[in-house]
Design a protein around this motif. Structure first.
Motif, mmCIF file in Angstrom:
data_model
loop_
_atom_site.group_PDB
_atom_site.id
_atom_site.type_symbol
_atom_site.label_atom_id
_atom_site.label_comp_id
_atom_site.label_asym_id
_atom_site.label_seq_id
_atom_site.Cartn_x
_atom_site.Cartn_y
_atom_site.Cartn_z
ATOM 1 N N SER A 174 -1.570 -5.589 18.354
ATOM 2 C CA SER A 174 -1.639 -4.002 17.782
ATOM 3 C C SER A 174 -1.484 -3.623 17.109
ATOM 4 N N TYR A 175 0.210 -3.341 16.753
ATOM 5 C CA TYR A 175 1.239 -2.395 16.374
ATOM 6 C C TYR A 175 0.415 -4.224 14.549
ATOM 7 N N LEU A 176 0.461 -5.028 14.621
ATOM 8 C CA LEU A 176 0.340 -5.872 13.328
ATOM 9 C C LEU A 176 -1.181 -5.517 13.264
ATOM 10 N N VAL A 177 -2.037 -5.253 13.706
ATOM 11 C CA VAL A 177 -3.158 -5.261 12.995
ATOM 12 C C VAL A 177 -2.841 -3.796 12.817
ATOM 13 N N ILE A 178 -2.079 -2.580 12.910
ATOM 14 C CA ILE A 178 -2.854 -1.549 12.651
ATOM 15 C C ILE A 178 -1.762 -1.300 11.634
ATOM 16 N N TYR A 179 -0.568 -2.155 11.105
ATOM 17 C CA TYR A 179 0.649 -2.096 10.002
ATOM 18 C C TYR A 179 -0.665 -3.039 8.116
ATOM 19 N N TRP A 180 -1.586 -4.443 8.961
ATOM 20 C CA TRP A 180 -1.778 -4.702 8.118
ATOM 21 C C TRP A 180 -2.956 -3.819 7.996
ATOM 22 N N ILE A 181 -4.125 -2.976 8.774
ATOM 23 C CA ILE A 181 -5.285 -2.523 8.151
ATOM 24 C C ILE A 181 -4.630 -1.545 6.932
ATOM 25 N N LEU A 182 -3.741 -0.186 7.663
ATOM 26 C CA LEU A 182 -2.900 1.305 6.776
ATOM 27 C C LEU A 182 -1.978 0.669 5.993
ATOM 28 N N TYR A 183 -1.006 -0.262 5.608
ATOM 29 C CA TYR A 183 -0.361 -0.114 5.483
ATOM 30 C C TYR A 183 -0.560 -1.523 3.886
ATOM 31 N N ARG A 184 -0.265 -2.373 4.515
ATOM 32 C CA ARG A 184 -0.580 -3.429 4.107
ATOM 33 C C ARG A 184 -2.640 -3.889 2.921
ATOM 34 N N LYS A 185 -3.440 -3.082 3.933
ATOM 35 C CA LYS A 185 -4.494 -3.090 3.561
ATOM 36 C C LYS A 185 -5.193 -4.175 2.818
ATOM 37 N N GLN A 186 -4.865 -5.311 4.031
ATOM 38 C CA GLN A 186 -5.711 -7.075 3.704
ATOM 39 C C GLN A 186 -5.911 -7.265 5.075
ATOM 40 N N MET A 187 -6.852 -7.498 5.014
ATOM 41 C CA MET A 187 -7.894 -7.631 6.585
ATOM 42 C C MET A 187 -8.567 -9.018 6.496
ATOM 43 N N LEU A 188 -9.206 -9.653 5.622
ATOM 44 C CA LEU A 188 -10.124 -11.091 5.634
ATOM 45 C C LEU A 188 -9.838 -11.909 6.089
ATOM 46 N N LEU A 189 -8.333 -11.834 6.300
ATOM 47 C CA LEU A 189 -8.366 -13.719 6.835
ATOM 48 C C LEU A 189 -7.776 -13.173 8.127
ATOM 49 N N PHE A 190 -7.600 -12.500 8.687
ATOM 50 C CA PHE A 190 -7.420 -11.735 10.518
ATOM 51 C C PHE A 190 -8.933 -11.978 11.033
ATOM 52 N N VAL A 191 -9.297 -11.364 10.293
ATOM 53 C CA VAL A 191 -11.304 -11.472 10.284
ATOM 54 C C VAL A 191 -11.965 -12.585 10.525
ATOM 55 N N ILE A 192 -11.066 -13.332 9.027
ATOM 56 C CA ILE A 192 -11.762 -15.164 9.545
ATOM 57 C C ILE A 192 -11.299 -15.518 10.839
ATOM 58 N N PHE A 193 -10.285 -15.406 11.153
ATOM 59 C CA PHE A 193 -9.495 -16.177 12.122
ATOM 60 C C PHE A 193 -10.266 -15.577 13.303
ATOM 61 N N VAL A 198 -20.609 -6.504 11.741
ATOM 62 C CA VAL A 198 -20.213 -5.566 11.532
ATOM 63 C C VAL A 198 -19.076 -4.825 11.410
ATOM 64 N N VAL A 199 -17.626 -5.400 12.760
ATOM 65 C CA VAL A 199 -17.095 -4.803 12.296
ATOM 66 C C VAL A 199 -15.918 -5.111 11.548
ATOM 67 N N GLY A 200 -15.562 -6.638 11.397
ATOM 68 C CA GLY A 200 -15.194 -7.655 10.470
ATOM 69 C C GLY A 200 -15.555 -6.274 9.290
ATOM 70 N N LEU A 201 -17.174 -7.313 8.989
ATOM 71 C CA LEU A 201 -17.033 -6.071 6.753
ATOM 72 C C LEU A 201 -17.745 -5.030 6.490
ATOM 73 N N SER A 202 -16.909 -4.237 7.810
ATOM 74 C CA SER A 202 -16.845 -2.503 8.480
ATOM 75 C C SER A 202 -15.363 -2.277 7.628
ATOM 76 N N ILE A 203 -14.330 -3.699 8.206
ATOM 77 C CA ILE A 203 -12.852 -2.644 7.627
ATOM 78 C C ILE A 203 -12.557 -3.919 6.584
ATOM 79 N N VAL A 204 -13.002 -4.474 6.201
ATOM 80 C CA VAL A 204 -12.538 -5.107 5.005
ATOM 81 C C VAL A 204 -13.706 -4.760 3.566
ATOM 82 N N GLY A 205 -14.322 -3.672 3.815
ATOM 83 C CA GLY A 205 -15.443 -2.596 2.921
ATOM 84 C C GLY A 205 -14.333 -1.758 2.384
ATOM 85 N N PHE A 206 -13.722 -0.243 4.152
ATOM 86 C CA PHE A 206 -12.811 0.583 3.941
ATOM 87 C C PHE A 206 -11.196 -0.133 3.786
ATOM 88 N N VAL A 207 -11.011 -1.400 3.934
ATOM 89 C CA VAL A 207 -9.591 -1.517 3.641
ATOM 90 C C VAL A 207 -9.844 -2.177 1.743
#
Length: 740
Positions: free
Chosen positions: A129-148, A173-182
C-alpha cells in the motif's frame, strides 16, 4: 529520486488513494477461491486503514504503532483466546514466531502456521500500500503495476476456480483512470502548472466518462470465439501422462501405464470404471512392477504366454499348502480397456465372445485381451473363477529365507533390487524398524505398522514431487510424511528390500463401493477411477505372494489367522494390525449373504470416499459436536474446579477408614491440597513451622494439633489407627477450608 515532501490532501490525492485501494483489493479477493485463506474482511479493513492513514499523513511513528496495533488485534480475533496483549497472549505469539523462524531456516514453507502466514500477509499489504501511493503520487508511474494486476487476475481466471470477469472490468476502469490522471500530473509538472482545479475537472471528467463508455461498450458487444485452444486441458493432459513431458505434474486419479515419475497431487474422478457382482470382496489386480528407479517404477521385460481358453496355467500366486475357497465374479465394464481386472488366485476367465484370447505378461502379470488377429480388444463383460487364500500365521512365521523361489538368485535380485542412489538413511531406517524381530512375518508387520504408528498423513493435494537428485521414498519418509497410496506402497517395498525381503509393487483397484444386493444373493459393487490403488505383495517361501496394505485409511482384504484357533473353535482370529470388522449395510438381512472377512465398511455399504478412505462428510456431526463439546466442558469444569471437589474426594476416601496407615496417607493428601491452593511449604520450613503458618492463615489451631499427632505417629511410633480416630475431624475441617 522523486520528491519526498508531503503531498497535498486534495481531491486528486483522495481519488488516487481510492483507486489504489481498489487496485490492491483485486489482489486480495481471489485468495478466497485459490487458497485456504478465510476471513478476508480483516485484510480488507487493514488495507483500508493503511490507505486512510496515508491520506491523512499521520506521523510515521504514530502510523507505525497504529498499523501494528490493528494487525495484532486482527491476529487476536482470528487465532487467539483470552485477553488481548495478556502475558499468555504474548507468550503464545512469541513461541509461534520462534517456531516459524526455525521453519523458515529449514526452508519447510508448508509447515508455517496460519497465524504466521497472516502476519506476513498483513506486513505485505502494509508495504505494498505504501509503494502504490509512492508510485502514484511521487513517481507518477503506474502503468506497469496495472498491467501486472490485470495479468494476475487473468491467470487466476484461466487456471483456477476464480471467476475474474467482473474483476477485469473493474481493473480496466480503475487502471485506465489511474494511468490517465498520473499522465495528467506529469503534464502539469512539465508545463509548470501546479495549481489548477479547473484543469483537473476539465480533463478528468471527460477521461472518466470516456473510460466508462468504452468499458460498457466492450462488455456488451459481441465477442469472437477464442482463436487459441484452452491451455488447461492441455496442461492437465500432460499431468495425466497423455502429453509430452509426462509424469511430473498433476495426476488425474485412475489407472495409467506410465509410473516412471510418481508424486504430485491428483484430480479426483468419480466416473465409474466397472461394476462387479460377487460374494467376496478383494482388490482387483492389473499389473505388478519390480524396478524401483528412485523416481517411480519400471518393469522387467518379460515373455508373453497365452492362457488357452482363459485357463490360468501360467502363474500361481500361492503354494498348494495355502488353504483357499473357490469364488466367482462377473465384471461389467463402463470404461473398456484391452486388459483384465482380476483378483489374486485367478483360475479361469470366461467370455461370451468366441474369438478372444488372453495374453499374460510374465513380468508384470498383466493379462491383455486380443482378438483373432492378435489386435487388442476391449471387453464389455467377463466372468472369472478364482481361489481366495486364507493365510495361517504359523506358516508365515515359519517361512525359511532362501527356500522356495528364493533358491533362485535371479528371483532374489529381481525383487530386492534398489537403485544405487537410494540414500543410506532409508536402509538405516529399515534396519532400525526390523532389527528386533526374527521372523519375516514380524519384520514385514513392523514395517507396515511403522506408517500407522508415526505421523504419516494420507493426503491427495499437497503431495511433493522429487526434483533433481531427490529420491521419492526418501522424500516421503523423512521430509513430507504425507501422500497417497503410491507414496506408502513404494516406501514399504523399498524398506523391505533394504533388509533383503523380496517385495513388489502392485496396482489396480480397491473393492469399490457397495451398491445393492442382486436377485442371486450376490453383492453389486461399483468401482470408479477414485478406487485406483497401489499396494504391496511380499514373498514368503512355501506360501507365495502375500498382500499387505500400508496406506493410512485402507484395510487389507486378506486376513491372517492362527490355524490352531481356527481348527479348535471354527472362528477366524485376525492379527491386531489386520483389518477392522465391517458393518452390515442397512437392508433386509434375510436376503444378504454374510459379510466376508476382510470387507471394510465402505464396501459393506457404509458410504465412504471413493478412494477407500472414510468419508467424514457422511457423519452426522451435530450430535458428535454436542457430545464432544459436553465432554470438553465437563473436563474443563472438573479441571479448573478441582480445588473445589478434590477435598471431598479425599474425605470420601479416608474419613471412613480406621485401619493402620490411613493417617500416613491422609496427612500428605492434606499437604498436597494446601499446596494446590497456593499455601506452599518452603524448603526450609519444618512441619511445625508450616503448621503455624497454616493456622495463622485460617485463624485456627487445628493444623498444629493435627501435625503434633502426626509426628507422634511418625517419630514415636504411636498407634496410627488411634491417632487418626482422634484427628479425623481436625483433618476434615482443614481440608474443607481449602475448597472455600
Amino acid at each position: 529520486m522523486a520528491k519526498s515532501n508531503p503531498y497535498q490532501r486534495n481531491v486528486y490525492a483522495f481519488l488516487m488513494h481510492v483507486f489504489g485501494f481498489i487496485l490492491l483489493l483485486e489482489w486480495i479477493l481471489p485468495l478466497r477461491d485459490v487458497t485456504d485463506t478465510a476471513n478476508l474482511y480483516v485484510f480488507v479493513v487493514f488495507l483500508l486503514i493503511s490507505f486512510s492513514l496515508s491520506f491523512l499523513q499521520i506521523l510515521p511513528i504514530l502510523s507505525f504503532f497504529v498499523h501494528f496495533g490493528f494487525m495484532f488485534y486482527f491476529i487476536h480475533i482470528l487465532y487467539m483466546d483470552g485477553r488481548f496483549l495478556s502475558k499468555d497472549w504474548l507468550a503464545y505469539l512469541w513461541n509461534d514466531i520462534k517456531y516459524n523462524a526455525n521453519v523458515i531456516w529449514a526452508q519447510d514453507w508448508v509447515a508455517m502456521t496460519g497465524l504466521f502466514r497472516s502476519i506476513l500477509l498483513f506486513v505485505l499489504l502494509w508495504l505494498v500500500s505504501y509503494l502504490v501511493i509512492y508510485w502514484i503520487l511521487y513517481r507518477k508511474q503506474m502503468l506497469l503495476f496495472v498491467i501486472f494486476t490485470i495479468t494476475y487476475v487473468a491467470i487466476l481466471d484461466t487456471f483456477t476456480p476464480y471467476q475474474g470477469n467482473e474483476a477485469i472490468m473493474r481493473l480496466i476502469v480503475v487502471g485506465l483512470s489511474i494511468v490517465g490522471f498520473v499522465h495528467l500530473e506529469r503534464l502539469k509538472e512539465r508545463e509548470g502548472v501546479y495549481r489548477s482545479g479547473k484543469l483537473l475537472i476539465g480533463w478528468g471528467i471527460p477521461l472518466i466518462i470516456f473510460i466508462l463508455l468504452s468499458a460498457t461498450a466492450g462488455y456488451f458487444s459481441p465477442k469472437a470465439a477464442p482463436i487459441w485452444p484452452d491451455p488447461v486441458p492441455f496442461l492437465k493432459a500432460i499431468g495425466n501422462g497423455d502429453g509430452p513431458g509426462t509424469g511430473g505434474g498433476v495426476r488425474k486419479i485412475g489407472y495409467g501405464e506410465n509410473d516412471s515419475r510418481l508424486g504430485g497431487p491428483f484430480v479426483p474422478d468419480d466416473s465409474v470404471v466397472f461394476q462387479a457382482e460377487l460374494t467376496r470382496t478383494h482388490y482387483w489386480r492389473v499389473e505388478t512392477k519390480d524396478i524401483y528407479t528412485g523416481k517411480g517404477w519400471d518393469s522387467t521385460e518379460g515373455e508373453r504366454a497365452e492362457l488357452d481358453g482363459g485357463q490360468n496355467d501360467q502363474v500361481a500366486w500361492m503354494s498348494d499348502e495355502v488353504p483357499t475357497d473357490a469364488y466367482s465374479a462377473t465384471l461389467t465394464m463402463e470404461k473398456t480397456y484391452p486388459h483384465i481386472n482380476y483378483p489374486l488366485g485367478l483360475n479361469e476367465i470366461q467370455v461370451e465372445e468366441e474369438a478372444v484370447s488372453f495374453s499374460l505378461d510374465e513380468s508384470t502379470e498383466k493379462i491383455r485381451t486380443l482378438d483373432e488377429d492378435g489386435d487388442p480388444i476391449e471387453l464389455e463383460e467377463y466372468q472369472m473363477n478364482y481361489d481366495f487364500p486364507r493365510y495361517y500365521i504359523e506358516a508365515l512365521k515359519g517361512a525359511q529365507p532362501g527356500t522356495g523361489e528364493e533358491s533362485n538368485e535371479e528371483f532374489v535380485e529381481r525383487y530386492t533390487q534398489l537403485p544405487d542412489s537410494l540414500p543410506d538413511r532409508v536402509v538405516g531406517l529399515a534396519e532400525e524398524i526390523t532389527g528386533s524381530f526374527n521372523s519375516r512375518f514380524d519384520k514385514v508387520n513392523a514395517v507396515e505398522r511403522y506408517f500407522r504408528n508415526n505421523d504419516f498423513v494420507y493426503e491427495t493435494t499437497e503431495v511433493a514431487v522429487p526434483t533433481g537428485d531427490e529420491d521419492y521414498v526418501d522424500q516421503f519418509l523423512f521430509e513430507t510424511m504425507q501422500g497417497y497410496c503410491d507414496n506408502f506402497s513404494t516406501s514399504m517395498v523399498a524398506l523391505l528390500r533394504a533388509v533383503d525381503i523380496p517385495a513388489r509393487w502392485v496396482k489396480g483397484y480397491t473393492q469399490g463401493e457397495f451398491v445393492d444386493v442382486t436377485d442371486r444373493s450376490t453383492r453389486l459393487f461399483e468401482v470408479t477411477n477414485n478406487n485406483a490403488h497401489s499396494w504391496v505383495e511380499v514373498y514368503y517361501p512355501e506360501v507365495g505372494w502375500v498382500t499387505y496394505e500400508p496406506t493410512s485409511g485402507f484395510s487389507n482384504p486378506y486376513s491372517f489367522v492362527y490355524q490352531s484357533v481356527e481348527e479348535n473353535t471354527g472362528e477366524t482370529t485376525e492379527e491386531d494390525d489386520s483389518i477392522e470388522q465391517p458393518e452390515q449395510p442397512e437392508t433386509d438381512e434375510s436376503n444378504i449373504p454374510e459379510l466376508d472377512p476382510g470387507e471394510d465398511e465402505e464396501s459393506a455399504g457404509a458410504t465412504g470416499s471413493n478412494d477407500g478412505t472414510w468419508n467424514f462428510a457422511d457423519i452426522s456431526w451435530k450430535p458428535v459436536a454436542l457430545f464432544v463439546a459436553s465432554l470438553v466442558a465437563a473436563g474443563a469444569l472438573l479441571f479448573f474446579g478441582r480445588n473445589k471437589w478434590i477435598p471431598y474426594f479425599y474425605i470420601l476416601r479416608y474419613k471412613g477408614k480406621r485401619d493402620e496407615g490411613t493417617f500416613n496417607k491422609a496427612y500428605p493428601a492434606l499437604l498436597r491440597q494446601l499446596h494446590a491452593v497456593g499455601l506452599t511449604r518452603k524448603d526450609c520450613q519444618t512441619l511445625r513451622e508450616y503448621a503455624k503458618y497454616i493456622d495463622d492463615h485460617f485463624s485456627t489451631g487445628d493444623m498444629q494439633s493435627l501435625t503434633a499427632r502426626y509426628e507422634r505417629v511418625l517419630y514415636r511410633g504411636d498407634s496410627s489407627e488411634q491417632e487418626w480416630e482422634k484427628s479425623v475431624e481436625l483433618w476434615e475441617n482443614l481440608i474443607k477450608k481449602t475448597s472455600s
